[in-house]
Design an enzyme around this catalytic site. Structure first.
Site, mmCIF file in Angstrom:
data_model
loop_
_atom_site.group_PDB
_atom_site.id
_atom_site.type_symbol
_atom_site.label_atom_id
_atom_site.label_comp_id
_atom_site.label_asym_id
_atom_site.label_seq_id
_atom_site.Cartn_x
_atom_site.Cartn_y
_atom_site.Cartn_z
ATOM 1 N N SER A 194 0.795 -1.100 -0.034
ATOM 2 C CA SER A 194 -0.091 0.100 -0.058
ATOM 3 C C SER A 194 0.836 1.065 0.095
ATOM 4 O O SER A 194 1.439 1.459 -0.881
ATOM 5 C CB SER A 194 -0.798 -0.053 1.094
ATOM 6 O OG SER A 194 -1.915 0.954 1.226
ATOM 7 N N HIS A 195 0.537 2.084 0.905
ATOM 8 C CA HIS A 195 1.307 3.411 1.019
ATOM 9 C C HIS A 195 2.938 3.302 1.563
ATOM 10 O O HIS A 195 3.571 4.426 1.595
ATOM 11 C CB HIS A 195 0.539 4.295 2.048
ATOM 12 C CG HIS A 195 0.418 3.837 3.375
ATOM 13 N ND1 HIS A 195 -0.624 2.711 3.507
ATOM 14 C CD2 HIS A 195 0.827 3.865 4.531
ATOM 15 C CE1 HIS A 195 -0.477 2.346 4.885
ATOM 16 N NE2 HIS A 195 0.290 3.161 5.410
ATOM 17 N N ASP A 213 -6.129 2.386 -3.481
ATOM 18 C CA ASP A 213 -7.375 2.514 -2.675
ATOM 19 C C ASP A 213 -7.508 3.728 -1.631
ATOM 20 O O ASP A 213 -8.646 3.713 -1.156
ATOM 21 C CB ASP A 213 -7.283 1.119 -1.698
ATOM 22 C CG ASP A 213 -6.327 0.965 -0.717
ATOM 23 O OD1 ASP A 213 -5.234 1.808 -0.919
ATOM 24 O OD2 ASP A 213 -5.966 -0.182 -0.308
ATOM 25 N N ARG A 214 -6.328 4.386 -1.555
ATOM 26 C CA ARG A 214 -6.721 5.742 -0.879
ATOM 27 C C ARG A 214 -6.889 6.760 -1.690
ATOM 28 O O ARG A 214 -6.224 6.905 -2.818
ATOM 29 C CB ARG A 214 -5.433 6.019 0.185
ATOM 30 C CG ARG A 214 -5.168 4.801 1.262
ATOM 31 C CD ARG A 214 -4.059 5.295 2.066
ATOM 32 N NE ARG A 214 -3.910 4.222 2.813
ATOM 33 C CZ ARG A 214 -3.363 4.131 4.440
ATOM 34 N NH1 ARG A 214 -3.063 5.458 4.613
ATOM 35 N NH2 ARG A 214 -3.347 3.387 5.173
ATOM 36 N N ASP A 267 -1.350 1.367 -3.943
ATOM 37 C CA ASP A 267 -2.181 0.517 -4.535
ATOM 38 C C ASP A 267 -3.439 0.923 -5.046
ATOM 39 O O ASP A 267 -4.248 0.005 -5.204
ATOM 40 C CB ASP A 267 -2.347 -0.783 -3.483
ATOM 41 C CG ASP A 267 -2.996 -0.577 -2.278
ATOM 42 O OD1 ASP A 267 -2.785 0.687 -2.003
ATOM 43 O OD2 ASP A 267 -3.709 -1.439 -1.648
ATOM 44 N N ASP A 271 -2.598 6.465 -3.245
ATOM 45 C CA ASP A 271 -1.481 5.543 -2.858
ATOM 46 C C ASP A 271 -0.861 4.712 -3.677
ATOM 47 O O ASP A 271 -1.430 4.286 -4.730
ATOM 48 C CB ASP A 271 -1.907 5.103 -1.271
ATOM 49 C CG ASP A 271 -2.745 4.079 -1.466
ATOM 50 O OD1 ASP A 271 -3.325 3.765 -2.371
ATOM 51 O OD2 ASP A 271 -2.762 3.037 -0.486
ATOM 52 N N LYS A 300 -11.492 0.089 -0.528
ATOM 53 C CA LYS A 300 -11.720 1.475 -0.559
ATOM 54 C C LYS A 300 -11.032 1.603 -1.937
ATOM 55 O O LYS A 300 -10.223 0.847 -2.548
ATOM 56 C CB LYS A 300 -11.069 1.992 0.557
ATOM 57 C CG LYS A 300 -9.452 1.943 0.872
ATOM 58 C CD LYS A 300 -9.005 2.291 2.049
ATOM 59 C CE LYS A 300 -7.563 2.045 2.383
ATOM 60 N NZ LYS A 300 -7.285 0.700 2.943
HETATM 61 C C1 VG1 Z 1 -3.885 1.746 8.144
HETATM 62 C C2 VG1 Z 1 -5.008 2.419 8.199
HETATM 63 C C3 VG1 Z 1 -6.327 1.887 8.164
HETATM 64 C C4 VG1 Z 1 -6.201 1.440 6.843
HETATM 65 C C5 VG1 Z 1 -4.931 0.389 6.628
HETATM 66 C C6 VG1 Z 1 -4.719 -0.240 5.186
HETATM 67 O O1 VG1 Z 1 -3.929 0.829 9.093
HETATM 68 O O2 VG1 Z 1 -5.217 3.169 9.650
HETATM 69 O O3 VG1 Z 1 -7.463 2.708 8.235
HETATM 70 O O4 VG1 Z 1 -7.513 0.281 6.685
HETATM 71 O O5 VG1 Z 1 -3.799 1.187 6.975
HETATM 72 O O6 VG1 Z 1 -4.656 0.607 4.215
HETATM 73 P P1 VG1 Z 1 -3.167 0.820 10.544
HETATM 74 O O7 VG1 Z 1 -3.390 -0.504 11.250
HETATM 75 O O8 VG1 Z 1 -1.558 1.021 10.109
HETATM 76 O O9 VG1 Z 1 -3.483 1.849 11.391
HETATM 77 V V1 VG1 Z 1 -3.835 0.500 2.799
HETATM 78 O O10 VG1 Z 1 -4.032 1.782 1.943
HETATM 79 O O11 VG1 Z 1 -2.404 0.044 3.454
HETATM 80 O O12 VG1 Z 1 -4.598 -1.152 2.229
HETATM 81 CO CO CO Z 2 -3.486 1.318 0.043
#
Ligand code: VG1
Ligand code: CO
Length: 542
Positions: free
Chosen positions: A112-113, A280-281, A278, A276, A375
């Site tokens: 992801s990010h 989804d954000r 992948d 981001d 998302k």
């Molecule tokens: C974080 C965010 C959460 C989100 C998750 C995955 O998790 O707070 O809201 O769903 O990342 O997003 P955490 O446990 O680090 O707070 V992504 O865009 O990484 O798939």
């Molecule tokens: Co993501």
């Protein structure tokens, strides 16, 4: 021919908030990725003749794992694998492809990010047949399997050419390399009023979209520039790179600072947005105004009826617990339910499947709807564009009118990153122990009304999730939430979520840091962040 490889378990293959996330070097150990993927195949529900979807965000190590996953799927009895061209599928696109082609599930390779490259992060996530992240019962079963696994299987065949669209065969399994963008772009065209957006674009509506050298580049080029007719150059950093150009593909005010500065300048377009790693954000910035993700969720929900897909109204709105309560006020005004779930998209799946919610969102820049089970960054951007095109209003105008009607939830998240895990655990344990004594205590002008550790019972399937974050609620309606991240790959990350509500007749046009100052001081007094971690300021404020 099927080859069976003997293996032994690795510690720590426990999926977090969003799949298994580790350093690339960890994934590069012999058998590491294979053990996890085999564990998925060993426990996943996949009837004979099942299809598996595979795609990733294009980061370093993506292709290696995809090639291996295809060989393993063939040995494990899948009838068909659908893989995005070049190994690319954004997370929402993968969710859509799973649903559209009736797959039994999908592997999404992404961190992801988190940054990418040989010394950075990699991840594997399994999504189930509804297109959404595997629920906890499934991730627990996968984890349990990783602890006893003793073999993994593959078919050594000719390598699939991931770059050429078409069909080939490995053993008895068909491999289809599909266009990564087309199905998703078609879906967006069904949901939104493309003619209205196109017309507005022709009349000067403008957007700057920062793809952050991550997966959304090709999607944004196709949808924004080709199908909607926004000017060439609308998409910034639109070429996916294995290391995201050395940046964090995290669409927030820190990592998308260039976009933020543009949006605060006189030359700003109507809308600034980013996504981001992948896809989804989403980050939403209007000309001269940053919209917090929590506010964006509320504003999108309040105006969603302007898009064809939601013209018939919403069934409900769901948000993760730390997300501000702005969306709840919209739900109340619409006379529909507001749901509060633990952090992570996997908790929205049952509500969406059961038709209890139409739009969901998280404070971490995630918003989406029942069109997929993830998302969806570009979806949020397109819904904003749809609203701007139909109303002819600016983002600033929409925000001001929203706050004047519903009040304003000032909001920020403070992250303390890479804390020693033991210290973070001690801090959280101390917090939990202090909960019973907190109600009635005052911190500056704030008096605690209630405090608890958030636990959730899924209203659809009854499953329970405990320890989802400590909440401290104040008499005035303000709130602080403390929780540890479940996506990091280094030590622990403490997240402190701060929220202050101002009524419509209150102070609606103030600066956020000043409005949250009392809460920030209270958070320190309650949790002893400096004493426990030695940190006197957060690493990232979003
Ligand atoms: C974080 C965010 C959460 C989100 C998750 C995955 O998790 O707070 O809201 O769903 O990342 O997003 P955490 O446990 O680090 O707070 V992504 O865009 O990484 O798939
Ligand atoms: Co993501």
């Amino acid at each position: 021919m099927i080859t069976t490889v003997a293996t032994t378990p690795f510690d720590g293959q426990k999926p977090g908030t969003s799949g298994l996330r580790k350093k690339v070097r960890v994934f590069q150990q012999p058998d590491y990725a294979e053990n996890f993927i085999q564990s998925v195949f060993d426990v996943a529900e996949r009837p004979a003749g099942s299809t598996l979807v595979i795609g990733g965000d294009g980061r370093f190590y993506n292709r290696t794992v995809i090639e291996r996953a295809i060989q393993m799927a063939a040995a494990n009895g899948y009838a068909r694998v659908l893989v995005g061209q070049g190994g690319i599928l954004s997370t929402p696109a993968a969710s859509h492809v799973i649903r559209k082609y009736g797959a039994s599930g999908g592997l999404i390779l992404s961190a992801s990010h988190n940054p990418g490259g040989p010394d950075e992060d990699f991840g594997i996530k399994y999504n189930i047949a509804n297109g959404g992240p595997a629920p906890e019962a499934v991730t627990e079963a996968i984890y349990a399997r990783t602890r006893t696994i003793d073999r993994w299987m593959m078919v050594e065949g000719e390598a699939v050419d991931l770059d050429r669209i078409g069909t080939s065969q490995i053993g008895a399994m068909v491999v289809e390399v599909i266009d990564s963008v087309a199905d998703y772009a078609d879906l967006m065209e069904e949901l939104f009023d493309f003619p209205a957006i196109r017309a507005a674009a022709a009349q000067g509506l403008s957007i700057a979209f920062d793809a952050m050298h991550a997966v959304t580049g090709p999607y944004a080029h196709e949808i924004l520039e080709r199908r909607l007719g926004f000017a060439a150059g609308t998409v910034h950093n639109g070429t996916p790179l294995e290391d995201f150009g050395g940046h964090h593909p995290d669409p927030n005010l820190v990592h998308a600072k260039v976009l933020y500065d543009l949006m605060m300048s006189p030359d700003a377009p109507a809308l600034g947005a980013a996504s981001d790693g992948d896809g989804d954000r989403n980050l939403i910035i209007g000309k001269g105004v940053f919209i917090t993700p929590s506010d964006s969720l509320a504003m999108l929900a309040a105006n969603a009826h302007l898009a064809p897909a939601y013209a018939g109204g919403l069934k409900g709105i769901a948000r993760s617990m730390p997300t501000s309560t702005a969306a709840d006020k919209v739900a109340a005004a619409l006379g529909i339910p507001a749901w509060e779930t633990p952090t992570g998209w996997k908790f929205f799946g049952t509500l969406l499947d059961a038709g209890k919610a139409t739009i969901c969102g998280e404070e971490s820049a995630g918003t989406g709807s029942d069109h997929v089970r993830e998302k969806d960054g570009l979806w949020a951007v397109l819904l904003w564009l749809n609203i701007l095109a139909v109303t002819g209003k600016s983002v600033m105008q929409i925000a001001k009118e929203h706050w004047a009607r519903f009040g304003r939830n000032y909001y920020a998240r403070h992250d303390y990153e890479a804390i020693e895990t033991a210290k973070a655990n001690t801090l959280m344990a101390g917090l939990e122990a202090s909960l019973p004594a907190l109600p009635g205590q005052s911190f500056g002008p704030l008096t605690v009304a209630a405090a608890d550790q958030f636990a959730y019972v899924d209203p659809v399937d009854g499953s329970e999730s405990r320890n989802q974050g400590v909440r401290v609620m104040f008499a005035c309606g303000s709130r602080i939430v403390f929780r540890l991240s479940g996506t990091g790959t280094e030590g622990a990350t403490l997240r402190v979520y701060l929220e202050r509500y101002e009524r419509p007749e209150g102070r609606l046009a103030e600066e956020t840091p000043a409005m949250l100052a009392d809460l920030i001081a209270a958070a320190e007094a309650i949790a002893g962040i400096a004493a426990h971690t030695g940190r006197t300021a957060p690493d990232v404020v979003t």
